[in-house]
Design an enzyme around this catalytic site. Structure first.
Site, PDB file in Angstrom:
ATOM      1  N   ASP A  11       0.866  -1.174   0.000  1.00  0.00           N
ATOM      2  CA  ASP A  11       0.000   0.000   0.000  1.00  0.00           C
ATOM      3  C   ASP A  11       0.901   1.221   0.000  1.00  0.00           C
ATOM      4  O   ASP A  11       1.782   1.338   0.854  1.00  0.00           O
ATOM      5  CB  ASP A  11      -0.880   0.022   1.258  1.00  0.00           C
ATOM      6  CG  ASP A  11      -1.999  -1.008   1.192  1.00  0.00           C
ATOM      7  OD1 ASP A  11      -2.310  -1.485   0.081  1.00  0.00           O
ATOM      8  OD2 ASP A  11      -2.567  -1.342   2.248  1.00  0.00           O
ATOM      9  N   ASP A 130     -13.643  -5.199  -1.858  1.00  0.00           N
ATOM     10  CA  ASP A 130     -13.583  -5.160  -0.401  1.00  0.00           C
ATOM     11  C   ASP A 130     -14.944  -5.604   0.109  1.00  0.00           C
ATOM     12  O   ASP A 130     -15.970  -5.083  -0.333  1.00  0.00           O
ATOM     13  CB  ASP A 130     -13.274  -3.741   0.080  1.00  0.00           C
ATOM     14  CG  ASP A 130     -11.874  -3.295  -0.332  1.00  0.00           C
ATOM     15  OD1 ASP A 130     -10.969  -4.147  -0.365  1.00  0.00           O
ATOM     16  OD2 ASP A 130     -11.689  -2.106  -0.641  1.00  0.00           O
TER      17      ASP A 130
END
Lengths: 255, 209
Positions: A11, A130
């Site tokens: 990330d 997600d």
């Protein structure tokens, strides 16, 4: 024999790799390209870069980082975050990325999956999903977007099947309830989706020990397991994880 | 100078960067005349066979490759580039390909939903023949694959490597004289792939016939 993949997720925020717990409380870990080189040499099968603030800041993905990565590592890598349209996908692929991960954009504009697959081939189009447990939905899981902030009126299993029909070539399934908690992957929804679609499912969110990966790659039917915390801060190496998976009779690439 | 054939079939960035990383000078060739004076040719490709063949013919790369084959110029074909060397492909309703290697390209067909198509990921390649491009690459080494169609060679002697996927063993590498072709992507296969590309750069191919 097709091998099970170990994918390392980086990330990226402000050109630094960062890692949070349940998408919050991020700490900086290092330069993404240097870390990519280390993980590649350590035996990662694939890398994923998420530009985690590009969407919120409404700016394109950091193409310079994509370019520098492509010049230095020679394993497949996916980029996501900040992809706004097919033009952005093209730019990321031409900069050297192998695949582009679409998440919130695919929910808002599902046709982008089809356009991307037609223009570049479905092997370039990864659906990032997600999901969060929610008993009000048929599969027991709900899709959320905007990095976990926006609940959608979409059932996780329905969306996965629809996205594949539209052109997604892989699904990276991230369970928010388990992300960064290191207590194991979300097994139920991973298995449900992996058995219902013809494309590979990458399990993401929750790995804390090698048994977690072994379980999701067998019981969970995932084609690949994604790790972040385990290798960033958890004291594990890719080589070590794969040697332990091999000892559990899972087919993996040992270098 | 290594010419990389650019005929609109996919992204050539990674193969170019991998060769540059090994110190090779590369040229993205958009026409047969661009590539005519190169020492070696890379014939890459991602996408569909029909549009690939169309792109090849439009740039006269079909003739270039046939000439290279006859002249003994080393050629490395990758993925769709390998598939188009064969006689025909089942893709896009059935098409004629270049016909430089006898055999056909078939689609993976599995009844079991657990078997994913395309075949994506790292899989092992077992050597079917000795070859200079296998130098420092043991049989059973893993490479990165992404494909839905596979090669079925007419002559077993053209197979240099094979791979098994869900019970289907297919030819994943063919070698014929100065041509070497891989179904997998050496430019995405880490250290093993870079070794193979380095071997190609150092290869003095045998003359045809």
């Amino acid at each position: 024999m097709l091998l099970k993949r170990l994918i390392v997720c980086l990330d990226v925020r402000d050109r630094k790799v960062t890692k949070g717990v349940r998408f919050c409380g991020n700490v900086d870990l290092g330069d993404p390209v240097e870390m990519a080189k280390l993980y590649s040499a350590d035996g990662a099968d694939e890398l994923v870069f998420y530009d985690i603030t590009a969407s919120a800041e409404n700016r394109p993905i950091d193409l310079d980082m994509v370019r520098r990565t492509a010049e230095n590592i020679f394993i497949p890598f996916t980029v996501g975050g900040g992809i706004r349209n097919v033009g952005d996908m093209r730019a990321a692929l031409l900069a050297g990325a192998d695949k582009v991960s679409l998440n919130s954009l695919a929910v808002r504009h599902p046709e982008v999956l089809t356009m991307g697959a037609k223009a570049f081939g479905s092997q370039c189009v990864v659906l990032g999903m997600d999901v969060r447990r929610n008993p009000d939905f048929a599969s027991g899981y709900q899709v959320v977007t905007c990095g976990g902030r926006c609940p959608e009126n979409l059932d996780a299993l329905d969306w996965a099947q629809r996205a594949v029909a539209l052109g997604a070539g892989e699904i990276c399934l991230n369970a928010i309830d388990t992300d960064g908690v290191c207590q194991g992957y979300e097994m139920t929804i991973t298995r449900l989706i992996a058995q219902a679609v013809r494309v590979p499912v990458i399990a993401s969110g929750g790995a804390g020990k090698v048994d977690d990966l072994a379980e999701v790659l067998t019981v969970g039917k995932a084609s690949a397991a994604l790790v972040a915390s385990m290798v960033h801060t958890g004291g594990f190496t890719c080589r070590g994880i794969k040697e332990e998976l091999a000892a559990r009779h899972l087919p993996v690439r040992l270098m | 100078m290594i010419a990389i054939l650019d005929y609109g079939a996919g992204n050539l960035t990674s193969v170019r960067l991998a060769l540059n990383h090994l110190g090779a000078e590369t040229l993205l060739a958009a026409s047969a005349s661009d590539a005519a004076h190169a020492d070696k040719i890379i014939f890459p490709g991602v996408g569909s066979a029909a549009s690939g063949m169309q792109g090849l013919r439009a740039r006269k790369f079909d003739a270039l490759l046939a000439d290279a084959f006859a002249a003994g110029k080393p050629v490395l074909s990758i993925c769709l580039g390998m598939q188009m060397l064969f006689d025909t492909s089942e893709e896009d309703g059935g098409i004629d390909a270049l016909g430089l290697i006898p055999g056909v390209i078939r689609k993976f067909a599995f009844a079991d939903f657990d078997v994913k198509v395309p075949h994506i990921g790292w899989n092992t390649v077992e050597h079917d023949a000795k070859h200079p491009l296998w130098r420092n690459i043991p049989s059973g080494t893993a490479f990165y694959f992404v494909h839905s169609y596979y090669a079925s060679t007419a002559n077993a002697s053209d197979a240099a490597g094979s791979t098994e996927y869900a019970g289907c063993r297919f030819t994943s590498v063919v070698a014929k004289n100065n041509f070497f072709a891989t179904q997998f992507h050496p430019e995405r296969s880490g250290k093993a792939g870079m070794t193979l590309l380095k071997n190609f750069l150092e290869w003095e191919a045998p003359k045809c016939c």
